[in-house]
Write an enzyme that holds these catalytic residues in place. Structure first.
Site, PDB file in Angstrom:
ATOM      1  N   LYS A  22      -7.024  -7.825  12.169  1.00  0.00           N
ATOM      2  CA  LYS A  22      -6.288  -7.722  10.909  1.00  0.00           C
ATOM      3  C   LYS A  22      -6.159  -6.388  10.919  1.00  0.00           C
ATOM      4  CE  LYS A  22      -9.077  -8.316   7.543  1.00  0.00           C
ATOM      5  NZ  LYS A  22      -8.526  -7.608   6.274  1.00  0.00           N
ATOM      6  N   ASN A  23      -6.853  -5.785  10.340  1.00  0.00           N
ATOM      7  CA  ASN A  23      -6.435  -4.283   9.828  1.00  0.00           C
ATOM      8  C   ASN A  23      -5.750  -3.400  10.914  1.00  0.00           C
ATOM      9  OD1 ASN A  23      -8.336  -5.124   7.808  1.00  0.00           O
ATOM     10  ND2 ASN A  23      -9.368  -4.481   7.868  1.00  0.00           N
ATOM     11  N   CYS A 118     -10.103  -7.002  -6.409  1.00  0.00           N
ATOM     12  CA  CYS A 118     -10.931  -8.310  -6.656  1.00  0.00           C
ATOM     13  C   CYS A 118     -12.072  -7.958  -6.005  1.00  0.00           C
ATOM     14  CB  CYS A 118     -10.428  -7.861  -4.641  1.00  0.00           C
ATOM     15  SG  CYS A 118     -11.549  -6.798  -3.475  1.00  0.00           S
ATOM     16  N   ARG A 123      -9.848  -1.742  -6.512  1.00  0.00           N
ATOM     17  CA  ARG A 123      -8.767  -1.154  -5.737  1.00  0.00           C
ATOM     18  C   ARG A 123      -7.464  -0.869  -6.052  1.00  0.00           C
ATOM     19  NH1 ARG A 123     -10.466  -5.102  -1.790  1.00  0.00           N
ATOM     20  NH2 ARG A 123      -9.186  -3.782   0.001  1.00  0.00           N
ATOM     21  N   SER A 165      -7.650   7.570   1.925  1.00  0.00           N
ATOM     22  CA  SER A 165      -7.380   6.431   1.587  1.00  0.00           C
ATOM     23  C   SER A 165      -6.896   6.007   2.490  1.00  0.00           C
ATOM     24  CB  SER A 165      -6.471   6.265   0.557  1.00  0.00           C
ATOM     25  OG  SER A 165      -5.509   4.908   0.231  1.00  0.00           O
ATOM     26  N   ASP A 307     -17.263  -2.403   6.049  1.00  0.00           N
ATOM     27  CA  ASP A 307     -16.703  -3.790   6.449  1.00  0.00           C
ATOM     28  C   ASP A 307     -18.214  -4.384   6.928  1.00  0.00           C
ATOM     29  OD1 ASP A 307     -13.213  -3.507   6.932  1.00  0.00           O
ATOM     30  OD2 ASP A 307     -14.420  -3.002   5.081  1.00  0.00           O
ATOM     31  N   ARG A 399      -9.872 -15.803   6.580  1.00  0.00           N
ATOM     32  CA  ARG A 399      -8.770 -14.825   6.002  1.00  0.00           C
ATOM     33  C   ARG A 399      -9.000 -13.615   7.221  1.00  0.00           C
ATOM     34  NH1 ARG A 399      -8.894 -11.712   0.908  1.00  0.00           N
ATOM     35  NH2 ARG A 399      -7.596 -10.572   1.792  1.00  0.00           N
TER      36      ARG A 399
HETATM   37  C1  EPZ Z   1      -8.862  -0.835   4.158  1.00  0.00           C
HETATM   38  O1  EPZ Z   1      -8.137  -1.371   2.190  1.00  0.00           O
HETATM   39  C2  EPZ Z   1      -9.823  -2.127   4.387  1.00  0.00           C
HETATM   40  N1  EPZ Z   1      -8.674  -3.007   4.576  1.00  0.00           N
HETATM   41  C3  EPZ Z   1     -10.928  -2.806   3.838  1.00  0.00           C
HETATM   42  O2  EPZ Z   1     -10.890  -3.610   4.528  1.00  0.00           O
HETATM   43  C4  EPZ Z   1     -11.885  -1.728   4.242  1.00  0.00           C
HETATM   44  O3  EPZ Z   1     -12.820  -1.710   3.656  1.00  0.00           O
HETATM   45  C5  EPZ Z   1     -11.009   0.037   3.352  1.00  0.00           C
HETATM   46  O4  EPZ Z   1      -9.505   0.254   4.385  1.00  0.00           O
HETATM   47  C6  EPZ Z   1     -12.015   0.817   3.783  1.00  0.00           C
HETATM   48  O5  EPZ Z   1     -12.588   1.659   4.708  1.00  0.00           O
HETATM   49  C7  EPZ Z   1      -7.248  -3.226   4.826  1.00  0.00           C
HETATM   50  O6  EPZ Z   1      -6.568  -2.281   5.757  1.00  0.00           O
HETATM   51  C8  EPZ Z   1      -6.499  -4.417   4.742  1.00  0.00           C
HETATM   52  P1  EPZ Z   1      -9.300   2.314   1.179  1.00  0.00           P
HETATM   53  P2  EPZ Z   1      -7.913  -0.173   1.315  1.00  0.00           P
HETATM   54  O7  EPZ Z   1      -7.584   2.607   0.041  1.00  0.00           O
HETATM   55  O8  EPZ Z   1      -7.138   0.936   2.180  1.00  0.00           O
HETATM   56  C9  EPZ Z   1     -10.008   3.416  -3.834  1.00  0.00           C
HETATM   57  C10 EPZ Z   1     -12.007  -6.115   5.174  1.00  0.00           C
HETATM   58  O9  EPZ Z   1     -12.794  -6.687   4.966  1.00  0.00           O
HETATM   59  N2  EPZ Z   1      -8.998   3.902  -3.837  1.00  0.00           N
HETATM   60  O10 EPZ Z   1      -9.397   3.010   1.805  1.00  0.00           O
HETATM   61  O11 EPZ Z   1      -7.687  -0.641   0.076  1.00  0.00           O
HETATM   62  C11 EPZ Z   1     -11.023   2.446  -2.929  1.00  0.00           C
HETATM   63  O12 EPZ Z   1     -10.186   2.107  -4.360  1.00  0.00           O
HETATM   64  C12 EPZ Z   1     -11.415  -4.872   3.749  1.00  0.00           C
HETATM   65  O13 EPZ Z   1     -10.881  -6.519   6.205  1.00  0.00           O
HETATM   66  C13 EPZ Z   1      -7.953   4.749  -5.133  1.00  0.00           C
HETATM   67  O14 EPZ Z   1      -8.952   4.774  -5.679  1.00  0.00           O
HETATM   68  O15 EPZ Z   1      -9.389   1.089   1.238  1.00  0.00           O
HETATM   69  C14 EPZ Z   1     -11.700   2.297  -2.253  1.00  0.00           C
HETATM   70  O16 EPZ Z   1     -13.044   2.930  -3.906  1.00  0.00           O
HETATM   71  C15 EPZ Z   1     -11.790  -4.889   2.232  1.00  0.00           C
HETATM   72  N3  EPZ Z   1      -6.948   4.439  -5.393  1.00  0.00           N
HETATM   73  C16 EPZ Z   1     -11.918   3.936  -1.794  1.00  0.00           C
HETATM   74  O17 EPZ Z   1     -10.792   5.030  -2.839  1.00  0.00           O
HETATM   75  C17 EPZ Z   1      -5.131   4.344  -4.214  1.00  0.00           C
HETATM   76  O18 EPZ Z   1      -4.776   4.479  -4.188  1.00  0.00           O
HETATM   77  C18 EPZ Z   1     -11.091   3.608  -0.229  1.00  0.00           C
HETATM   78  O19 EPZ Z   1     -10.383   2.704  -0.245  1.00  0.00           O
HETATM   79  C19 EPZ Z   1      -6.314   3.532  -2.911  1.00  0.00           C
HETATM   80  C20 EPZ Z   1      -7.675   3.917  -2.683  1.00  0.00           C
END
Ligand code: EPZ
Length: 419
Positions: A22-23, A118, A123, A165, A307, A399
């Site tokens: 999915k990701n 969420c 997020r 990120s 995850d 999902r």
């Molecule tokens: C991706 O989310 C995945 N989703 C998530 O999987 C996964 O848990 C996450 O990466 C971490 O590996 C998809 O790929 C669709 P991040 P993402 O940006 O991109 C903070 C699932 O269950 N942050 O790496 O949103 C954020 O709040 C989902 O499949 C900011 O502060 O994760 C978090 O604390 C859940 N500002 C950390 O960084 C930003 O602009 C990591 O988030 C972006 C992120």
């Protein structure tokens, strides 16, 4: 709303076919907005989030021809696509923010809804916006929407992410493909799904190179027609490996390159699982005694993925002693704890660290899903619990896990979906 009825405890044995990731699918589908020519994507997982993304692309003007088994999509973009990503679609799936980069890179404007938070955390998308701004995107936030535009093509730049990120790395890579000149992205996330995205883009003529956490992109004028197969879902594979370790199972996990879950497999070996690997399969046998592990920490890849945190917590509840898990990625990813406590788990939370007493005998109960991965953790607990469990609101599961009850039934789990 559908729910699962599970009659535990179950012995699990057999073969599991892992679906497409999915990701990896979400950023790759978003990136198809960069294309003028048709793109064929194979091995899509049939999960709700992918339907949502396909509907979002359709709302922007893409013509999407799905194969009968819905695992292949042929995507044909119109000459002038719309650039409005509505809240109604974005709110159901945060990954929709990934259309922002390609829309601005290709059409020089976009009105994209802020995804909102969420259950697992606020997020925010500040890292996405700051990086795209460095590439020349101008934007303002109005009524919950990002009103973005650029003065013609985006311009290559050097960007260092303040924090790793996944989404911000993906949005920036996609946008840089059509920017003028060279972009250097530093402190990137390097999850396998991001490598799948860059392999996909390079297969269409993009010029993307990696060295460690630095990604170099040379902008091109346009991308060529391509056909690409999505990688297998490492979180689904990890989930089934945890299930085998938890339930003294004997599973063969197919069509996945074991290298991408090497860290997880090493941890499960420490916990007592017997694991044999082949180029695209894993043989895993669960131990009679589950060893407790102190101070498991979730990390960015190549660390233990967040995850998989909820699933590992279920495993530690059944381990032969005390353990702890620290969630370092999200600020509120312990929703599954309250539900596990209803099954009999003894867990204490202090800030982002969970302290788990082992040797828990789960007793079947009525359970409520919260987020995608917490829900699958409840399924794992119900599989080894004594007696009947029912798990409500399993739309969270739908999902991200393709037909999970069929896959579980095939390996011996007594599970039924009831409307
Ligand atoms: C991706 O989310 C995945 N989703 C998530 O999987 C996964 O848990 C996450 O990466 C971490 O590996 C998809 O790929 C669709 P991040 P993402 O940006 O991109 C903070 C699932 O269950 N942050 O790496 O949103 C954020 O709040 C989902 O499949 C900011 O502060 O994760 C978090 O604390 C859940 N500002 C950390 O960084 C930003 O602009 C990591 O988030 C972006 C992120």
């Amino acid at each position: 709303m559908d729910k699962f009825l599970i009659n535990g405890p179950c012995k699990i044995k057999g073969k599991v076919l892992i679906s497409g990731s999915k990701n990896a699918s979400l950023p790759i589908l978003a990136a198809t907005l960069l294309f003028d020519k048709p793109v064929i994507i194979n091995n899509l997982p049939r999960v709700r989030d992918i339907n949502t993304m396909l509907n979002l692309l359709k709302s922007l003007g893409s013509k999407i021809i799905l194969s009968k088994d819905k695992k292949t999509a042929k995507i044909i973009n119109k000459r002038n696509m719309k650039t409005y990503a509505s809240y109604s679609l974005v709110k159901t799936m945060r990954g929709s923010i990934l259309v922002l980069g390609p829309l601005v890179a290709k059409y020089y404007k976009s009105k994209t809804s802020l995804p909102g938070g969420c259950l697992i955390g606020a997020r925010p998308v500040n890292f996405h916006l700051t990086a795209l701004k460095k590439l020349g995107m101008r934007y303002k936030i109005k009524d919950g929407y990002i009103l973005a535009k650029s003065n013609g093509k985006l311009k290559g730049s050097t960007i260092k992410f303040p924090k790793i990120s996944v989404g911000a790395t993906e949005n920036s890579i996609i946008a840089s493909c059509l920017a003028k000149g060279k972009t250097i992205l530093k402190n990137c996330a390097i999850e396998p799904e991001i490598k799948d995205l860059t392999n996909f883009l390079n297969s269409a003529g993009a010029k993307i190179k990696w060295s460690g956490r630095t990604c170099k992109i040379i902008g091109v004028n346009s991308l060529n027609q391509t056909e690409y197969s999505i990688m297998a879902d490492r979180i689904e594979a990890g989930t089934f490996c945890v299930a085998a370790t938890l339930a003294r199972g004997n599973l063969q996990i197919n069509n996945l390159n074991p290298k991408i879950i090497r860290t997880e497999l090493n941890l499960l070996k420490k916990i007592g699982a017997k694991i044999k690997i082949d180029t695209d399969k894993i043989l895993i046998k669960g131990p009679d005694k589950i060893k407790s592990i102190n101070n498991i920490k979730t990390k960015e890849f190549p660390g233990i993925p967040t995850d998989l945190q909820a699933q590992l917590m279920v495993l530690m509840c059944r381990a032969d002693g005390k353990s702890s898990i620290t969630e370092r990625i999200f600020e509120n990813r312990f929703m599954h704890v309250a539900e596990l406590q209803r099954l009999g788990a003894k867990i204490n939370i202090k800030n982002n660290k969970a302290y788990i007493d082992g040797n828990t005998k789960f007793i079947g109960a009525e359970l409520m899903s919260s987020d995608l991965r917490a829900s699958v953790a409840l399924v794992l607990a119900a599989i080894v619990a004594d007696g009947k469990s029912s798990i409500n609101r399993i739309y969270h599961l739908d999902r991200g896990y393709e037909k999970i009850e069929e896959k579980l039934k095939k390996i011996g789990v007594k599970i039924k979906r009831v409307k």
